[in-house]
Design an enzyme around this catalytic site. Structure first.
Site, PDB file in Angstrom:
ATOM      1  N   ARG A   1       8.552 -15.938 -32.333  1.00  0.00           N
ATOM      2  CA  ARG A   1       8.676 -14.986 -33.448  1.00  0.00           C
ATOM      3  C   ARG A   1       8.521 -13.572 -32.898  1.00  0.00           C
ATOM      4  NH1 ARG A   1       5.280 -12.431 -37.134  1.00  0.00           N
ATOM      5  NH2 ARG A   1       6.074 -12.270 -39.257  1.00  0.00           N
TER       6      ARG A   1
ATOM      7  N   SER B   1       9.905 -20.699 -45.360  1.00  0.00           N
ATOM      8  CA  SER B   1       8.654 -20.265 -45.986  1.00  0.00           C
ATOM      9  C   SER B   1       8.871 -20.165 -47.485  1.00  0.00           C
ATOM     10  CB  SER B   1       8.236 -18.884 -45.473  1.00  0.00           C
ATOM     11  OG  SER B   1       7.933 -18.949 -44.114  1.00  0.00           O
TER      12      SER B   1
ATOM     13  N   LYS C   1       0.614 -10.563 -40.266  1.00  0.00           N
ATOM     14  CA  LYS C   1       1.889 -10.277 -40.937  1.00  0.00           C
ATOM     15  C   LYS C   1       1.657  -9.171 -41.955  1.00  0.00           C
ATOM     16  CE  LYS C   1       5.254 -12.702 -43.897  1.00  0.00           C
ATOM     17  NZ  LYS C   1       6.590 -12.418 -43.450  1.00  0.00           N
TER      18      LYS C   1
HETATM   19  N1  3NM Z   1       3.713 -15.972 -42.266  1.00  0.00           N
HETATM   20  P1  3NM Z   1      -2.233 -15.564 -38.309  1.00  0.00           P
HETATM   21  S1  3NM Z   1       1.300 -15.463 -42.796  1.00  0.00           S
HETATM   22  C1  3NM Z   1       3.969 -15.397 -39.859  1.00  0.00           C
HETATM   23  O1  3NM Z   1       2.287 -16.266 -45.507  1.00  0.00           O
HETATM   24  C2  3NM Z   1       3.176 -15.525 -41.083  1.00  0.00           C
HETATM   25  O2  3NM Z   1       4.268 -16.847 -44.867  1.00  0.00           O
HETATM   26  C3  3NM Z   1       2.835 -15.983 -43.269  1.00  0.00           C
HETATM   27  O3  3NM Z   1      -0.698 -15.227 -38.498  1.00  0.00           O
HETATM   28  C4  3NM Z   1       3.151 -16.391 -44.649  1.00  0.00           C
HETATM   29  O4  3NM Z   1      -2.322 -17.005 -37.953  1.00  0.00           O
HETATM   30  C5  3NM Z   1       1.826 -15.210 -41.209  1.00  0.00           C
HETATM   31  O5  3NM Z   1      -2.658 -14.688 -37.161  1.00  0.00           O
HETATM   32  C6  3NM Z   1       0.925 -14.703 -40.116  1.00  0.00           C
HETATM   33  O6  3NM Z   1      -2.938 -15.214 -39.580  1.00  0.00           O
HETATM   34  C7  3NM Z   1       0.069 -15.773 -39.528  1.00  0.00           C
END
Ligand code: 3NM
Length: 219
Positions: free
Chosen positions: A46, A117, A146
């Site tokens: 990503r 998603s 994010k």
């Molecule tokens: N998508 P971390 S949250 C890439 O809610 C991504 O769809 C999300 O990173 C969603 O594990 C997210 O560091 C970030 O919190 C996840």
């Protein structure tokens, strides 16, 4: 649809590691290899956000990371960039609601994996109708990785999906750590997707092993 069975996809989702070059303070290839040694079940490339690589640099990093995944027999998924996924012959693509239309992507991917998603039952149903192989649900917990993440929703949507007896493979995402992974699985997710819990860990190998324990040892 993909050549993987639904059960195989559920197994793949268990420890879903996502990373780009801007998600770590040290060498991303080193971190990926440590995570592979620790036992991640799938990897998503990503390359997004501030400082993300572009053009040839992005392609070259993707190819090197894909090669590492091949050595450990772990599927390599590309976030959002369908052209890149097709050109390197990735195992699949993951898209969000703001990315390319899922029906169109499904057609372009042939039998590669398609993850989408989703943040509501309606979005999940639309992804299913489009031929998604699995759904990412989040953010389960607060995340600073994010920037444009939606409102935190806890495990409620995961629970609703299972109450409705949707058998689609599900992975939870957003703020998931070794400490808070268990409730995500208990709510009905097949696995957990993490970025910073592994990419920012002092010891990504050990952190992956700890995450595996949290997901597999459901005491
Ligand atoms: N998508 P971390 S949250 C890439 O809610 C991504 O769809 C999300 O990173 C969603 O594990 C997210 O560091 C970030 O919190 C996840």
């Amino acid at each position: 649809m993909t050549t993987y069975t639904k059960e195989q996809i559920k197994q793949l989702l268990k420890i879903y590691f996502i990373m780009g070059s801007n998600n770590s303070t040290s060498d991303p290839e080193f971190i990926l290899e440590e995570a592979l040694k620790g036992g991640i079940s799938v990897f998503q490339f990503r390359e997004k956000g501030d400082g993300a690589l572009m053009g040839e640099d992005k392609i070259q990093l993707a190819m090197r990371m894909q090669e590492l995944c091949k050595q450990y027999h772990v599927p390599f998924i590309v976030n959002d960039d369908i052209e890149l996924a097709l050109s390197v012959n990735a195992d699949g693509v993951h898209i969000g609601q703001d990315d390319e239309n899922a029906i169109k992507v499904r057609k372009m991917l042939g039998n590669k994996l398609l993850g989408v998603s989703a943040h509501s039952i309606e979005e999940i149903q639309a992804a299913l109708d489009a031929g998604a192989d699995y759904i990412g649900i989040g953010p389960i917990y607060p995340t600073s990785t994010k920037k444009d993440a939606k409102a935190v929703q806890g495990t409620s949507l995961v629970e609703i999906v299972r109450e409705k007896n949707f058998s689609i493979p599900i992975v939870g995402i957003g703020g998931i750590t070794v400490e808070n992974a268990r409730p995500v699985i208990q709510a009905g997710a097949d696995g957990v997707a993490v970025i910073s819990e592994i990419s920012m860990a002092e010891n990504p190998y050990k952190q992956t092993i700890e995450l595996r324990k949290a997901v597999f040892d459901q005491a």
